[in-house]
Design a protein around this motif. Structure first.
Motif, short mmCIF file in Angstrom:
data_model
loop_
_atom_site.label_atom_id
_atom_site.label_comp_id
_atom_site.label_asym_id
_atom_site.label_seq_id
_atom_site.Cartn_x
_atom_site.Cartn_y
_atom_site.Cartn_z
N MET A 135 -28.47 -17.77 -0.39
CA MET A 135 -27.86 -18.62 0.60
C MET A 135 -27.79 -20.07 -0.52
O MET A 135 -28.60 -20.35 -1.41
CB MET A 135 -29.07 -19.19 1.68
N LEU A 136 -26.79 -20.61 -0.46
CA LEU A 136 -26.41 -21.85 -1.18
C LEU A 136 -26.14 -23.00 -0.49
O LEU A 136 -25.43 -23.03 0.61
CB LEU A 136 -25.21 -21.45 -2.35
N ILE A 137 -26.65 -24.11 -0.72
CA ILE A 137 -26.54 -25.48 -0.42
C ILE A 137 -25.77 -26.13 -1.32
O ILE A 137 -26.16 -26.65 -2.59
CB ILE A 137 -28.02 -26.11 0.12
N ILE A 138 -24.52 -26.94 -0.87
CA ILE A 138 -23.89 -27.73 -1.75
C ILE A 138 -23.66 -29.24 -1.00
O ILE A 138 -23.05 -29.49 -0.04
CB ILE A 138 -22.35 -27.16 -1.99
N ASP A 139 -24.50 -30.18 -1.48
CA ASP A 139 -24.53 -31.35 -0.71
C ASP A 139 -25.26 -32.38 -1.76
O ASP A 139 -26.01 -32.22 -2.54
CB ASP A 139 -25.64 -31.03 0.44
N ASP A 140 -24.50 -33.49 -1.76
CA ASP A 140 -24.90 -34.59 -2.59
C ASP A 140 -26.00 -35.64 -1.91
O ASP A 140 -26.43 -36.45 -2.74
CB ASP A 140 -23.75 -35.46 -3.10
N HIS A 141 -26.48 -35.38 -0.73
CA HIS A 141 -27.50 -36.24 -0.21
C HIS A 141 -28.77 -35.27 -0.32
O HIS A 141 -29.03 -34.29 0.40
CB HIS A 141 -27.22 -36.23 1.55
N VAL A 142 -29.50 -35.70 -1.35
CA VAL A 142 -30.67 -34.92 -1.70
C VAL A 142 -31.89 -34.80 -0.52
O VAL A 142 -32.23 -33.43 -0.38
CB VAL A 142 -31.28 -35.38 -2.84
N LEU A 143 -32.09 -35.74 0.13
CA LEU A 143 -33.25 -35.49 1.02
C LEU A 143 -32.57 -34.66 2.29
O LEU A 143 -33.52 -33.73 2.52
CB LEU A 143 -33.35 -36.83 1.60
N PHE A 144 -31.47 -34.55 2.53
CA PHE A 144 -30.85 -33.82 3.73
C PHE A 144 -30.83 -32.61 3.23
O PHE A 144 -31.39 -31.38 3.66
CB PHE A 144 -29.45 -34.25 4.07
N ALA A 145 -30.44 -32.26 1.87
CA ALA A 145 -30.42 -30.90 1.34
C ALA A 145 -31.74 -30.19 1.22
O ALA A 145 -32.16 -28.89 1.47
CB ALA A 145 -29.67 -30.88 -0.11
N GLU A 146 -32.71 -30.91 0.89
CA GLU A 146 -33.93 -30.65 0.42
C GLU A 146 -34.81 -30.12 1.78
O GLU A 146 -35.28 -29.03 1.91
CB GLU A 146 -34.82 -31.64 -0.05
N SER A 147 -34.55 -30.85 2.90
CA SER A 147 -34.81 -30.72 4.32
C SER A 147 -34.35 -29.22 4.84
O SER A 147 -35.25 -28.49 5.17
CB SER A 147 -34.58 -31.53 5.44
N ILE A 148 -33.08 -28.97 4.64
CA ILE A 148 -32.36 -27.88 4.90
C ILE A 148 -33.08 -26.44 4.04
O ILE A 148 -33.45 -25.43 4.64
CB ILE A 148 -31.05 -27.68 4.82
N GLU A 149 -33.21 -26.89 2.86
CA GLU A 149 -33.66 -25.78 2.02
C GLU A 149 -35.15 -25.41 2.37
O GLU A 149 -35.49 -24.21 2.44
CB GLU A 149 -33.83 -26.50 0.52
N LEU A 150 -35.99 -26.41 2.53
CA LEU A 150 -37.38 -26.09 3.22
C LEU A 150 -37.33 -25.29 4.35
O LEU A 150 -37.92 -24.06 4.39
CB LEU A 150 -38.05 -27.47 3.18
N ARG A 184 -24.42 -15.05 0.77
CA ARG A 184 -23.90 -14.67 1.97
C ARG A 184 -23.56 -15.88 2.74
O ARG A 184 -22.46 -15.81 3.43
CB ARG A 184 -24.97 -13.71 2.79
N VAL A 185 -23.99 -16.94 2.71
CA VAL A 185 -23.77 -18.18 3.57
C VAL A 185 -23.79 -19.27 2.51
O VAL A 185 -24.90 -19.32 1.59
CB VAL A 185 -24.94 -18.50 4.61
N VAL A 186 -22.74 -20.13 2.51
CA VAL A 186 -22.74 -21.36 1.83
C VAL A 186 -22.73 -22.66 2.64
O VAL A 186 -21.82 -22.70 3.69
CB VAL A 186 -21.60 -21.48 0.77
N LEU A 187 -23.70 -23.48 2.78
CA LEU A 187 -23.82 -24.48 3.69
C LEU A 187 -22.99 -25.89 2.78
O LEU A 187 -23.67 -26.23 1.63
CB LEU A 187 -25.04 -25.12 3.74
N LEU A 188 -21.89 -26.16 3.24
CA LEU A 188 -21.13 -27.26 2.35
C LEU A 188 -20.92 -28.51 3.01
O LEU A 188 -20.39 -28.50 4.15
CB LEU A 188 -19.83 -26.39 2.01
N ASP A 189 -21.30 -29.63 2.28
CA ASP A 189 -20.77 -31.11 2.98
C ASP A 189 -19.59 -31.03 2.58
O ASP A 189 -18.83 -30.51 1.61
CB ASP A 189 -21.72 -32.25 2.14
N LEU A 190 -18.92 -32.23 3.16
CA LEU A 190 -17.39 -32.46 2.82
C LEU A 190 -17.25 -33.62 1.80
O LEU A 190 -16.48 -33.69 1.00
CB LEU A 190 -16.82 -32.63 4.26
N ASP A 191 -18.18 -34.71 2.05
CA ASP A 191 -18.11 -36.00 1.22
C ASP A 191 -19.13 -35.85 0.08
O ASP A 191 -20.16 -36.07 0.34
CB ASP A 191 -18.34 -37.11 1.85
#
Length: 220
Positions: free
Chosen positions: A1-16, A48-55
């Motif tokens: 799984m891959l997370i692409i997001d420039d909001h570090v805190l949000f991305a870390e929360s989802i990752e955890l 299999r899944v990429v979680l992608l932010d838009l901005d």
């Protein structure tokens, strides 16, 4: 799984949260990554899944990444702060499986990921058609604005460009070496062609579609 997001805190929360559920999760630091590097990471990890932010800050608009990521075989789930459903429709049209606002509870985001990993649908046909329909309507509205902007003469485009830049009629007249009355006549013609009643509305339309005057017209 891959997370692409420039909001570090949000991305870390989802990752955890995903890691605690047993998923192998990697994050792409969008703030210091190019689109080519993002696609290379997708190709390398084959998620299999990429979680992608838009901005994505310096990385730009995430919408343009959806199609190449999806063509690489990944299921794209858009996680966005945008509430513009026509924009969500563009995401679905580009190949995203689902668009989820970041205001949704974490459990709902995780539920979508689980369903995709289980091969289950995450969007019904009615919702898909609604979102793509909203995108289509938005696109038509923007094209109508561009058609109106195309009616402007070169001089009217120059004047509108200076209005967009924040200049007043007095400044435009002085820089063009014409009378204020002449500029006001030109502004009146601009408003008529754009079918708006104020300079503010004209500037708003131009900004809405990202319009700018031809570069050779120069700046004030």
């Amino acid at each position: 799984m891959l997370i692409i997001d420039d909001h570090v805190l949000f991305a870390e929360s989802i990752e955890l949260s995903l890691t605690m559920e047993g998923y192998d999760v990697r994050r792409v630091p969008a703030a210091s990554t190019t689109p080519a590097q993002v696609l290379a990471a997708v190709s390398r990890y084959q998620p299999r899944v990429v979680l992608l932010d838009l901005d994505l800050g310096p990385l730009g608009d995430g919408v343009r990444l959806i199609n190449p990521i999806a063509r690489n075989g990944a299921n794209v789930v858009v996680l966005t702060a945008s509430t513009d459903r026509s924009r969500w429709g563009d995401c679905i049209r580009q190949g995203a499986r689902k668009a989820i606002p970041k205001t949704q509870p974490l459990n709902e985001i995780l539920s979508v990921v689980r369903k995709i990993c289980q091969g289950l649908p995450v969007m019904d046909a009615a919702e898909r058609e609604e979102l793509i329909g909203l995108w289509s309507e938005h696109r038509k509205a923007e094209q109508d604005i561009r058609d109106r902007l195309d009616r402007l003469t070169p001089r009217e485009r120059e004047v509108l460009g200076q209005l967009v830049a924040g200049h007043q009629v007095r400044e435009i007249a002085r820089s063009s070496v014409v009378s204020e009355a002449t500029v006001r006549t030109q502004v009146k013609a601009i408003l008529a062609k754009l079918e708006v009643s104020s300079q503010l509305a004209a500037v708003g339309l131009a900004r809405q579609v990202g319009w700018s005057p031809p570069s050779e017209q120069g700046a004030l």
